[in-house]
Enzyme design. Sequence first.
Site, PDB file in Angstrom:
ATOM      1  N   HIS A 198       0.813  -1.237   0.093  1.00  0.00           N
ATOM      2  CA  HIS A 198       0.015   0.092  -0.088  1.00  0.00           C
ATOM      3  C   HIS A 198       0.893   1.318   0.031  1.00  0.00           C
ATOM      4  O   HIS A 198       0.484   2.032  -0.661  1.00  0.00           O
ATOM      5  CB  HIS A 198      -1.023   0.028   1.346  1.00  0.00           C
ATOM      6  N   CYS A 511       5.125  -0.759 -23.701  1.00  0.00           N
ATOM      7  CA  CYS A 511       4.958   0.104 -22.642  1.00  0.00           C
ATOM      8  C   CYS A 511       5.579  -0.234 -21.387  1.00  0.00           C
ATOM      9  O   CYS A 511       5.242  -0.031 -20.322  1.00  0.00           O
ATOM     10  CB  CYS A 511       3.348  -0.579 -22.284  1.00  0.00           C
TER      11      CYS A 511
END
Length: 583
Positions: A198, A511
């Site tokens: 997180h 990408c």
Amino acid sequence: MGADVGKRKVVRGIPISSGIAMGQAQVVVPGHVEVAELAVKVSEIDHEIAALHRAVQDTSKELKKLQQAASRRMDGTVATVFDAQLLIATDQDFLSKVTEEITSQQRNAAYVYNQMVHRNTHQLRLSNNPYLRQSAQEIEAVADRVLSHLAGVGEKSTACYDSETVLVARSFTPGHVLDYRERRAVGFVAGECGAHSHTALIARSLLMPMVATPHALTRIPENCRIIVDGANGQVIINPTDREWTEYEKKRQKLGPAMIARIKKLEEIPPRTADGVPVQIAANLEFPGPVDEILAGKKIPVGLYRTEFLYMDGETPPDEIAQFKFYDRIAARFADSHVVFRTFDLGSDKVRIGDPMYAEVNPALGWRGIRCMLDLPEVFKTQVRAILRASVRRNVCILLPMISDLSEFRKARKLISQAMLELRRKGELYDDRIQIGVMVEVPSAALLAEPLAELADFVHIGTNDLTQYTMSADRGNDRVADLYNPFHPSVLNLVAMTVRACRRLNKRVCVCGEAAGDPLGVVLFVGMGVTGLSMNPGKVFDSCRLIKKVDFSVVKHLVEPVLASNSASAAMRRIQSYRSTIDS
């Protein structure tokens, strides 16, 4: 530490959040409280238990404030990060056991609480599973908040740093990153931080550079001058003046100011000097303030990583929760399009504690589409959610880590089943949604033509393709020098894939990190890619550079570059052309 002050050192670590931070290092111990063991009288036990509950309540209030701040600055989805922390702080079963121990041990609440937290996290910290180790960090970070309130310290100082300050700590929580950003810290070096934690997601969303290295606290002297290169996972301690100047130039090209300059771009997609359009897109993995700028300029999302949705809660996310997120992103980019990559999970990212998922070498094992094919309900739940968000007809699905045609066929079959399930329920979706394949292992590049025949479009992930081709983990100090996306072996695989797509008239986009590298922009345009998807901080410069490139010239550069016998020789050839358009 003092003996090394002033000496130049380079410390390599794990790239957590890209960007460049420069400033003075300050070692911090966020939330840490020294806890003493104190005997308490029977008559004082109720007082200790009451103090514990007050500390938990104050911690909950503090976390809710951070949750609201996150929602304001980023997206409602970000707020769910703090849901997990609130659950940890208010776990009633755990708190009941702590109160029982306070009574039976007749010890102070802080000591018992701290003792039980570390007893519970000890095994998690010893686990080989990075997710479980990250869980231990998050539990201890929440516990530190509770302990700080028990000690009467409460919320930390809100004073801003006077000068550009890079913070160094054993670990940071999402709340710390938010707190310190508000106080104008410019970057972070953590002793431990998972790339999929997180904390990492919040740092990336806020464009805060961060590197994780176990040497952080032992090798970075307090108050030294420091450069954090978040993209390369490099920390330069006491850099030379020349390095400082060079990085200052790079920072100006990559920072938030550069992202804001996207608003000034006049032509999207940009065209080469001789009129060839090249779609420029952004790689995203978490909602953030940059989304609005990109959407406003109709810049599409070429790669939206979705793993955080899976890693975020106690249980895998349900279809409704996922649909709400995908729908919100699709609506935000209504004037362009979004490519959602399905969960790129593996044994190192699955929250399941079952030993059957443990692997000696997870990088070469059970991950990407292999994992999803073995967990079809998880895959179909995600696909149904993406399909339901596709009603605006601006959403695509991208399948990661395909290494064989059979994997793609199996995945398409599951997608067809998901479509049938939606039709039976009367749910609407884009029945012409495009399904793409991610080429990021050599076997996929070697099978590029048959894969491209099956897929609607192809994306090339140069980061993993380079690591797998060179057998070199870019975060590993001992072999990182071998990692170079401009190595001829890697470039030939990229060129092979692009040629296959051009023969079949399929869209092909690069990408990986190399897509935003000026040398990569020149070379991949010469190869004939239809798009480049990159870190948002590189969009502005890449658009400007493409307008200077003459496709009729750079297409002749490709074969000599591919024939190079080293990465440095290939890069010199590209640089030679680039110098002519920069002059």
